[in-house]
Design a protein around this motif. Sequence first.
Motif, mmCIF file in Angstrom:
data_model
loop_
_atom_site.group_PDB
_atom_site.id
_atom_site.type_symbol
_atom_site.label_atom_id
_atom_site.label_comp_id
_atom_site.label_asym_id
_atom_site.label_seq_id
_atom_site.Cartn_x
_atom_site.Cartn_y
_atom_site.Cartn_z
ATOM 1 N N TRP A 158 0.895 -4.207 6.189
ATOM 2 C CA TRP A 158 0.722 -4.846 4.965
ATOM 3 C C TRP A 158 2.214 -5.595 4.840
ATOM 4 O O TRP A 158 3.098 -5.205 4.397
ATOM 5 C CB TRP A 158 0.825 -3.945 3.865
ATOM 6 N N SER A 172 -8.971 -3.694 0.574
ATOM 7 C CA SER A 172 -9.028 -2.894 -0.530
ATOM 8 C C SER A 172 -7.779 -2.316 -1.314
ATOM 9 O O SER A 172 -7.232 -2.822 -2.340
ATOM 10 C CB SER A 172 -9.793 -1.598 -0.233
ATOM 11 N N SER A 173 -6.849 -1.908 -0.617
ATOM 12 C CA SER A 173 -5.683 -1.208 -0.908
ATOM 13 C C SER A 173 -4.450 -1.158 0.024
ATOM 14 O O SER A 173 -4.922 -0.832 1.208
ATOM 15 C CB SER A 173 -5.704 -0.226 -1.866
ATOM 16 N N GLY A 219 -8.381 2.886 3.638
ATOM 17 C CA GLY A 219 -8.598 2.355 2.439
ATOM 18 C C GLY A 219 -10.035 2.464 2.326
ATOM 19 O O GLY A 219 -10.934 3.069 3.427
ATOM 20 N N THR A 222 -14.516 -2.683 0.308
ATOM 21 C CA THR A 222 -14.688 -3.310 -0.973
ATOM 22 C C THR A 222 -15.711 -4.727 -0.603
ATOM 23 O O THR A 222 -15.266 -5.312 0.669
ATOM 24 C CB THR A 222 -13.669 -3.519 -1.885
#
Length: 257
Positions: free
Chosen positions: A191, A236-237, A246, A249
């Motif tokens: 990330w 997602s996150s 995660g 989604t």
Amino acid sequence: MTNLMRACALAALVFFLCIGGTSGQFGYRITNSSPENGMIVEDFASAGSVTQTPVQMGYSVGGDDTVYLHIGEVAMTGSKVGINDIRLTISPFGPPGSKVGVVDGDRENDLRRFSSGLPRIVFLDDGTIIGQFDLDDPVYIKVVTPFDKIGPGDVRLDSPVDLPGTRVLDFDPDNGASCSVLHSGPSFNLWLPGARGVVRFYNANGNLYANPGALFGTWPSPPIYDAPDVVYFDVSSPTAYPRNFGYLTPNAIRMSN
């Protein structure tokens, strides 16, 4: 035997071209009604003898210069295409989204790195909300400059213009379209600042690495990425240790078959 392998690869490619990025296939975009929606996807991780990071992209020279998602090694000159690397473009050895197998002809092919700042995953902000990545926004793997416009050679991941894994050509309608960054690379398992997603995988067979020197029940035990597992660009996150996973989604994109 070589001719038979190529014939099988061609048959697989024809099948792929007929179905495109449909459910369960490379380039499929997750929606609220998708069976994968809400499914847990794991971070790629390395531990002990298991090396699964970084997750980068490189290309092999010859034909259309197949682009690969390369697992567990920096993609650079001197790297080799490895088992379970994923073909991201059309290849004589398998369709986009297929994984490199033990006996495949492209295993151990030389892998090259892209120019500085490339590749990256980008989207066209064509959706209903400007500035937000939503279901109407086409997605590409950007492999050529300029960084802010789609150009010949860029790879479609999910686009209405053509099938996933096809390359943009000079006279295609998406050539020259402005694009925004989803992930700037080069390590798509991280990330990074500005990233809107990360590459993760569904651990289909539940394999975990067990450190023989660790105490029984020590957690976490990194999941092992192997042939049955499915890879996604998950939105997602971010990873927040110790939660290294995660939930799929809407807008997540399948990156393997």
